[in-house]
Design an enzyme around this catalytic site. Structure first.
Site, PDB file in Angstrom:
ATOM      1  CE1 TYR A  71      44.132 115.112  87.306  1.00  0.00           C
ATOM      2  CE2 TYR A  71      45.918 113.583  86.863  1.00  0.00           C
ATOM      3  CZ  TYR A  71      44.852 114.334  86.418  1.00  0.00           C
ATOM      4  OH  TYR A  71      44.508 114.309  85.096  1.00  0.00           O
ATOM      5  CE1 TYR A  78      44.030 108.242  85.631  1.00  0.00           C
ATOM      6  CE2 TYR A  78      44.374 110.606  85.543  1.00  0.00           C
ATOM      7  CZ  TYR A  78      44.454 109.360  84.948  1.00  0.00           C
ATOM      8  OH  TYR A  78      44.954 109.234  83.670  1.00  0.00           O
ATOM      9  CG  ASP A  90      41.268 117.556  80.089  1.00  0.00           C
ATOM     10  OD1 ASP A  90      40.948 118.643  80.597  1.00  0.00           O
ATOM     11  OD2 ASP A  90      42.386 117.036  80.248  1.00  0.00           O
ATOM     12  NE  ARG A 132      42.864 123.026  70.222  1.00  0.00           N
ATOM     13  CZ  ARG A 132      42.353 123.871  69.336  1.00  0.00           C
ATOM     14  NH1 ARG A 132      43.143 124.688  68.658  1.00  0.00           N
ATOM     15  NH2 ARG A 132      41.051 123.917  69.104  1.00  0.00           N
ATOM     16  NE  ARG A 135      45.477 119.947  73.265  1.00  0.00           N
ATOM     17  CZ  ARG A 135      44.229 119.973  72.834  1.00  0.00           C
ATOM     18  NH1 ARG A 135      43.899 119.303  71.742  1.00  0.00           N
ATOM     19  NH2 ARG A 135      43.297 120.660  73.463  1.00  0.00           N
ATOM     20  CB  CYS A 156      54.625 118.073  68.546  1.00  0.00           C
ATOM     21  SG  CYS A 156      53.761 119.591  68.125  1.00  0.00           S
TER      22      CYS A 156
HETATM   23 FE1  SF4 Z   1      49.197 120.520  69.104  1.00  0.00          FE
HETATM   24 FE2  SF4 Z   1      51.451 119.298  68.461  1.00  0.00          FE
HETATM   25 FE3  SF4 Z   1      49.687 118.076  69.991  1.00  0.00          FE
HETATM   26 FE4  SF4 Z   1      49.133 118.487  67.393  1.00  0.00          FE
HETATM   27  S1  SF4 Z   1      50.744 117.214  68.217  1.00  0.00           S
HETATM   28  S2  SF4 Z   1      47.764 118.827  69.165  1.00  0.00           S
HETATM   29  S3  SF4 Z   1      50.145 120.436  67.066  1.00  0.00           S
HETATM   30  S4  SF4 Z   1      50.812 119.908  70.490  1.00  0.00           S
END
Ligand code: SF4
Ligand code: ADP
Length: 696
Positions: free
Chosen positions: A175, A180, A270, A302, A325, A366
């Site tokens: 990494y 880092y 990022d 994303r 995400r 989330c």
């Molecule tokens: Fe996406 Fe869930 Fe993170 Fe919000 S909390 S950025 S909806 S992964």
């Protein structure tokens, strides 16, 4: 449904050195807040993504040695045999679904403050990383590594690699990103060395090369070796022999790893919030990598649209579609594309509540996926719920909480009626997603409405303002009240306590703006909520041509958004729009022409011209409807249980409302013992035994 052939390429198996990934869906390493102290929680969280079709599933950063300790941030380790056993639970869970398991071997160097181990921080040249001006503040400064330290670092990686293979990992990461230690060697700002590891790019790359070799040799080529690189700064730096230092680095390393994982350098870029950054934002920084190496390349951005993903492959930007995400918001994203159900993808909204939970030091949360982090503790599954619902439920209020409750109850098999007094569902999102940059958040409502509209056991009643009598007359077996919270026109004292209702003309709350009131300028926005809404409203009013001054009790605009990586971009947005910006002040008076202010600590009085005042301060839950129903004879009306959920129960972020709505729906009609059939007894909140208020 069959898969759309347009997306076939996403499901092609692809080689990563000695390993074969079953498809191109690659859950890149990302923080989960799950350390070795919770191996089953972590295994269930990562395993769920393998179940949902991701071909590769990785851990978050795993420290290779106690000299890299990220506390108080949750930090996984690969230091000893106990760690091997903890990780093996996760690799088993991932392998059970035919996915490859990856581990991110990590040494934080000057970016890890070693607050627990108290080991001296290591660095190429003693330059700290973000030690003073952001929240990672520390009084420690790193020591300069000598030749023996460098040898140790390489050995630690080799030893951790051996342990990682024993734990069952297929892909081992070196990494060199995000500040880092190996990244610090790559960057001339941090690396001022005059030995073989400093100076020219050739020399600065040497450590990374040796780490890759050490990891490969330690596992005798049986595991794939991935290199994670942050390219934003390197690509921006000129080189005498290539298009940029980034090009030079990739050229020098082009044959070294089995896979390149390329990304940005800073949290705000990022893991960028959707408020300021669209899908695919890494492309301009990483698009050249594939032209310089034959090794496969993974990158993020994303990605939730399969068309965008296919475009990345067809245009030669990426080989693997990286997801962090999007894989949290919908672990079943690959399976849904595979089964022609892409309309059912629960798309990440880019709010970064997930990142805030890592900053908070807790398991991932989330907004879109309330089951994230609860797979083991509560036994929740993002796609499946026990189908034990019998009877009918009336859900009053179709905001995030009501929508989630309605959907989950309908999946359980209840006949669900969802009513909202507004013409459209969405609750607070109706107003907030109209503010600049906030449109993506509407996915919270859209995803749920798409599902609800298709379900035969669901009736939707927009434009229906229900009184207690309406609810009693409705004849449902269960009632869920999710009527939301309201913003109060309160002022705030220097001690952060409420300082009475604001008095004066043209004073508005967000609820007033949502109802259509438009302030006259110049307008002051007084923010002591300190999340996104105050600055989003300031931006919105400015976009309507009003002169705006933003005033906050905090030391920075939208202070809590430091937790969600948004804050730097919010400051840039305020500057770009010419919004006046005042910190550490409270409002002490307003007469419709002049706004009186006081500095929080000194009390010094100040004033600015303002004809309107918008207060984004305190929200209050509670529900007159719920209170009236509590007082009514529910049994006579045939109502077996009554629940208050979402912001009406306890105001919070959209994530909290969705979570509450989901939990209410999971617990409705179930006994405490049935609920406890999950594994959460040791973590049971104090209200655990009274999940619902049963009718008397
Ligand atoms: Fe996406 Fe869930 Fe993170 Fe919000 S909390 S950025 S909806 S992964
Ligand atoms: P949450 O975040 O908890 O979901 P919101 O404020 O976003 O809360 O949504 C609450 C919703 O409840 C709003 O859309 C509002 O119009 C609706 N609502 C409030 N009171 C009633 C009522 N008595 N009858 C029908 N709908 C209501």
């Amino acid at each position: 449904m069959p898969r759309n052939p347009r997306y076939d390429t996403l499901f092609e198996p692809l080689r990563i050195g000695p390993k074969l990934a079953k498809n191109r869906f690659f859950q890149v390493p990302h923080a989960s807040g799950m350390t070795n102290a919770a191996p089953h929680v972590r295994a269930a969280f990562r395993g769920m993504k393998a179940e949902g079709g991701w071909g590769v599933v990785c851990t978050g950063a795993c420290s290779v040695d106690p000299s890299s300790d990220d506390s108080p941030f949750p930090c996984a380790t690969l230091w000893d045999e106990a760690d091997v056993r903890a990780h093996a639970v996760m690799t088993d869970a991932v392998h059970a679904h035919g996915a490859l398991a990856g581990v991110e071997l990590w040494h934080g160097g000057a970016a890890a403050m070693n607050r627990t181990t108290r080991a001296a921080m290591l660095s190429p040249s003693g330059v700290p990383w973000m030690a003073t001006h952001v929240g990672f503040m520390s009084a420690s400064r790193p020591r300069i590594m000598d030749a023996a330290d460098i040898r140790d670092l390489i050995r630690w990686h080799a030893e951790a690699a051996v342990r990682a293979e024993r734990a069952g990992f297929d892909i081992l990461y070196v990494y060199a990103g995000m500040g880092y230690l190996p990244y610090q060697f790559l960057m001339s700002d941090y690396n001022h060395r005059t030995d073989a590891y400093g100076g020219s790019v050739r020399n600065r790359v040497r450590l990374v090369e040796e780490l890759i070799d050490a990891v490969r040799e330690a596992t005798r080529g049986r595991c794939a070796v991935a290199l994670r690189l942050s390219m934003q700064e390197l690509r921006a730096r000129p080189s005498e022999v290539a298009a940029s230092e980034g090009h030079e680095v990739i050229t020098l390393l082009r044959d070294a790893p089995d896979l390149f994982d390329v990304k940005m350098d800073y949290s705000a870029t990022d893991c960028a919030a959707s408020r300021f950054t669209p899908e695919g934002s890494h492309e301009p920084v990483v698009d050249f990598v594939k032209s310089l190496t034959d090794k496969p390349v993974v990158g993020v951005g994303r990605f939730t649209s399969p068309d965008t993903m296919v475009g990345m492959i067809r245009r030669g930007v990426l080989d693997f579609i990286g997801g962090a995400r999007p894989s949290i918001a919908d672990p079943f994203l690959p399976a849904k594309i595979d089964e022609g159900r892409e309309a059912e993808i629960r798309e990440c909204i880019g709010c970064n509540i997930c990142i805030s939970s890592w900053h908070d030091g807790v398991w991932v949360r989330c907004t879109q996926n309330p089951t994230a982090g609860e797979e083991w503790r509560r036994g929740w599954h993002p796609e499946q719920v026990r189908k034990d619902g019998a009877g009918s439920v009336l859900v009053v209020g179709g905001g995030p909480a009501g929508l989630e409750a309605a959907l989950t109850l309908a999946r359980r098999g209840y006949g669900v009626a969802l009513a909202d007094r507004a013409k459209d569902f969405g609750g607070r999102l109706r107003f907030e997603t109209g503010l600049p940059g906030m449109k993506t958040w509407n996915r919270v409502a859209e995803y749920r409405l798409v599902q609800l509209r298709q379900m035969a056991n669901v009736s939707l009643y927009p434009d229906s303002d229900l009184s207690a009598q309406d609810v009693l007359d409705f004849g449902a077996d269960h009632v869920v009240v999710a009527t939301g919270a309201r913003w109060l026109p309160l002022l705030c004292g220097a001690n952060e306590l409420p300082a009475g209702t604001a008095k004066g003309p043209r004073i508005y709350t967000p609820d007033d703006l949502a109802a259509g009131y438009l302030p006259v300028g110049p307008v002051a926005v007084f923010d002591f909520d300190n999340y996104y809404l105050g600055t989003a409203i300031a931006e919105g009013l400015s976009a309507q041509g009003l002169e705006v001054t933003y005033v906050t009790t905090a030391g920075a605009a939208s202070a809590w958004t430091f937790m969600t990586n948004e804050q730097p971009l919010i400051h840039q947005a305020l500057a770009r729009r010419g919004i006046g910006y005042r910190t550490l002040e409270i409002v002490t008076g307003f007469d419709g022409e002049t706004l009186q202010l006081a500095q929080i600590f000194s009390g010094e009085a100040r004033q600015i011209a303002a004809r309107s005042l918008v207060i984004v301060g305190q929200r209050q839950g509670g529900s007159a409807l719920h209170a009236a129903l509590q007082a009514a004879d529910l049994t006579a009306a045939g109502i077996r249980s009554l629940h208050l959920t979402g912001d009406a129960n306890a105001p919070g972020a959209v994530a909290h409302a969705v979570y509450q709505g989901h939990r209410t729906a999971q617990e409705l009609g179930r006994t405490a013992a049935e609920i406890r059939a999950g594994r959460d007894a040791p973590f049971a909140p104090r209200d655990f035994d009274r999940p619902a208020q049963a009718a008397q």
